[in-house]
Design a protein around this motif. Structure first.
Motif, short mmCIF file in Angstrom:
data_model
loop_
_atom_site.label_atom_id
_atom_site.label_comp_id
_atom_site.label_asym_id
_atom_site.label_seq_id
_atom_site.Cartn_x
_atom_site.Cartn_y
_atom_site.Cartn_z
N GLU A 1 9.27 2.78 4.60
CA GLU A 1 7.87 2.85 4.99
C GLU A 1 7.73 3.57 6.32
N TRP A 2 6.72 4.40 6.43
CA TRP A 2 6.43 5.10 7.68
C TRP A 2 5.18 4.50 8.31
N TRP A 3 5.29 4.11 9.58
CA TRP A 3 4.14 3.65 10.33
C TRP A 3 3.37 4.86 10.88
N ASN A 4 2.13 4.63 11.29
CA ASN A 4 1.30 5.64 11.97
C ASN A 4 1.24 6.93 11.16
N ALA A 5 1.06 6.82 9.85
CA ALA A 5 1.20 7.98 8.96
C ALA A 5 -0.14 8.43 8.39
N VAL A 6 -0.21 9.74 8.09
CA VAL A 6 -1.33 10.32 7.34
C VAL A 6 -0.74 11.02 6.13
N TYR A 7 -1.49 11.01 5.02
CA TYR A 7 -0.97 11.46 3.73
C TYR A 7 -2.05 12.21 2.97
N TYR A 8 -1.64 13.27 2.25
CA TYR A 8 -2.57 13.99 1.39
C TYR A 8 -1.86 14.36 0.09
N ALA A 9 -2.57 14.19 -1.03
CA ALA A 9 -2.10 14.61 -2.36
C ALA A 9 -3.18 15.45 -3.00
N SER A 10 -2.80 16.61 -3.53
CA SER A 10 -3.76 17.50 -4.17
C SER A 10 -4.15 16.97 -5.54
N PRO A 11 -5.22 17.47 -6.13
CA PRO A 11 -5.50 17.16 -7.54
C PRO A 11 -4.37 17.72 -8.42
N SER A 12 -4.29 17.22 -9.64
CA SER A 12 -3.29 17.72 -10.58
C SER A 12 -3.76 19.02 -11.22
N PHE A 13 -2.88 20.03 -11.19
CA PHE A 13 -3.16 21.31 -11.84
C PHE A 13 -2.20 21.45 -13.01
N GLY A 14 -2.61 20.91 -14.17
CA GLY A 14 -1.76 20.95 -15.34
C GLY A 14 -0.46 20.19 -15.17
N GLY A 15 -0.49 19.10 -14.40
CA GLY A 15 0.70 18.30 -14.15
C GLY A 15 1.41 18.62 -12.85
N LEU A 16 0.96 19.68 -12.14
CA LEU A 16 1.56 20.10 -10.87
C LEU A 16 0.75 19.52 -9.71
N ILE A 17 1.43 18.80 -8.80
CA ILE A 17 0.77 18.16 -7.66
C ILE A 17 1.56 18.47 -6.39
N GLY A 18 0.83 18.81 -5.32
CA GLY A 18 1.43 18.99 -4.00
C GLY A 18 1.07 17.82 -3.11
N ARG A 19 2.03 17.40 -2.27
CA ARG A 19 1.80 16.27 -1.37
C ARG A 19 2.36 16.60 0.01
N ALA A 20 1.76 16.04 1.05
CA ALA A 20 2.25 16.22 2.41
C ALA A 20 2.03 14.93 3.19
N MET A 21 2.89 14.70 4.19
CA MET A 21 2.82 13.45 4.95
C MET A 21 3.32 13.70 6.37
N TYR A 22 2.68 13.04 7.35
CA TYR A 22 3.07 13.17 8.76
C TYR A 22 2.96 11.81 9.43
N SER A 23 3.96 11.49 10.25
CA SER A 23 3.96 10.22 10.97
C SER A 23 4.12 10.49 12.46
N PHE A 24 3.23 9.93 13.26
CA PHE A 24 3.23 10.14 14.71
C PHE A 24 4.16 9.14 15.39
N GLY A 25 4.80 9.59 16.49
CA GLY A 25 5.64 8.68 17.26
C GLY A 25 4.84 7.62 18.00
#
Length: 347
Positions: free
Chosen positions: A163-187
């Motif tokens: 688990e990551w504390w202090n985190a922000v997360y984004y997931a794109s909509p599905s494009f024919g089963g293809l999904i992009g995700r990104a995540m960042y956690s601050f110190g």
């Protein structure tokens, strides 16, 4: 008479509005319990007969909800807490830093443009690890989880055991089963602006085939500046993980490859891990099998090999029983063995 009719219409309208508002919001209580009895001898440890916690899945309960705010967009939240079924204590066995809601604790929005959340969130590497092995997120019988998150001889993935504390997360909509995700956690520590964690993932899931590639970089584990206390001289850890699965109906195949770079002051270390697994339907149940092998390169060369075999049988749509065996070996360590059977139920 007009006043009475007007008041009656107002009351009926308010009641209808309340019903509609209630229909647009939802809150759900859910969870899972898992207990097993078995024999355990850890590597370089002594054997014991135990009533164990979470043989296949660490027990937890959660509270999730959503509110429709229009335009196809919802506000969402999730609060999940681990607990130890052996003694009723909060948290998982062997993770003293687990807090009240240490499995998930986030709020965000989801809609036509994807999902964005903030809070305590499991990293993308964790989801890839548990998706592409037949034992899922088991800290007892999953070779992939043990190699990645319960490392030995300096091997393993750091960054708060899932688990990551202090985190922000984004997931794109599905494009024919293809999904992009990104995540960042601050110190979140003054004077340590460079202390962070970040990760990106591209996944594809359609029909019988699924795959994912994840890259993760961390510059602290639990608190800013603490990587050196986790592994002396460690400043940065980077991980790339590739996972695949294919369901042939008579057997589902799993595979993973992972490479870890540990940037250490006295010489960098690379750790390569490969895992293959299968799930074979037999009657109503399944035979599960997995083998993982890790080898370090750099100033120290060590290996670890772990395999597991299990039979899982559903008693209902929510409850199953299982029996499993695991064998664990590593350089300069005596072998380890775990044998057990358990009951798992969801609510």
């Amino acid at each position: 008479m007009k006043i009475k009719l007007g008041m009656k219409a107002l009351i009926v309208g308010a009641a209808l509005f309340a019903e509609v508002a209630h229909a647009q919001s939802s809150v759900q209580l859910y969870g899972l319990l898992d207990a097993f009895v078995g024999y355990k001898k850890p590597m370089n440890g002594q054997s014991s007969v135990i009533a164990g916690n979470g043989g296949m899945t660490a027990p937890y309960f959660g509270l999730r909800g959503s509110e429709d705010i229009g335009g196809g967009t919802k506000v969402i939240f999730d609060l999940e807490s681990y607990f130890n079924i052996e003694n009723g204590a909060m948290g998982r066995t062997g993770f003293p830093h687990d807090g009240l809601f240490s499995r998930n604790a986030y709020v965000g929005v989801t809609g036509p443009y994807g999902t964005a959340t903030a809070g305590l969130i499991p990293p993308l590497l964790w989801f890839s690890t548990i998706t592409f092995n037949p034992f899922g997120n088991s800290f007892v019988f999953s070779p992939s989880v043990l190699h990645s998150y319960v490392g030995v001889n300096g091997q393993g993935v750091f960054g708060n055991a899932g688990e990551w504390w202090n985190a922000v997360y984004y997931a794109s909509p599905s494009f024919g089963g293809l999904i992009g995700r990104a995540m960042y956690s601050f110190g979140n520590d003054p004077g340590h602006l460079g202390q962070n964690k970040w990760s990106g993932q591209i996944s594809y899931n359609r029909g019988a085939f699924a795959t994912s590639v994840v890259y993760q970089q961390i510059k602290y584990s639990l608190n800013a500046g603490d990587l050196d206390t986790v592994l002396p001289g460690l400043t940065t850890q980077s991980v790339v993980n590739l996972g695949m699965s294919y369901d042939l109906h008579y057997v589902k195949l799993f595979g993973q490859y992972q490479h870890v770079w540990d940037s250490i002051s006295n010489g960098d270390v690379g750790i390569d891990t490969g895992q293959i697994g299968f799930s074979i339907p037999v009657g109503l149940g399944r035979i599960l099998g997995s083998d993982a092998y890790s080898k370090s390169s750099g100033h120290s060369s060590v290996y670890r090999n772990t395999w597991a075999l299990s039979y899982d049988y559903p008693l209902s749509t929510r409850t199953d029983i299982y029996a499993a065996v695991l064998s664990d070996r590593a350089t300069r360590m005596s072998s380890g063995t775990t044998i057990g059977g358990g009951l798992r139920t969801q609510f």
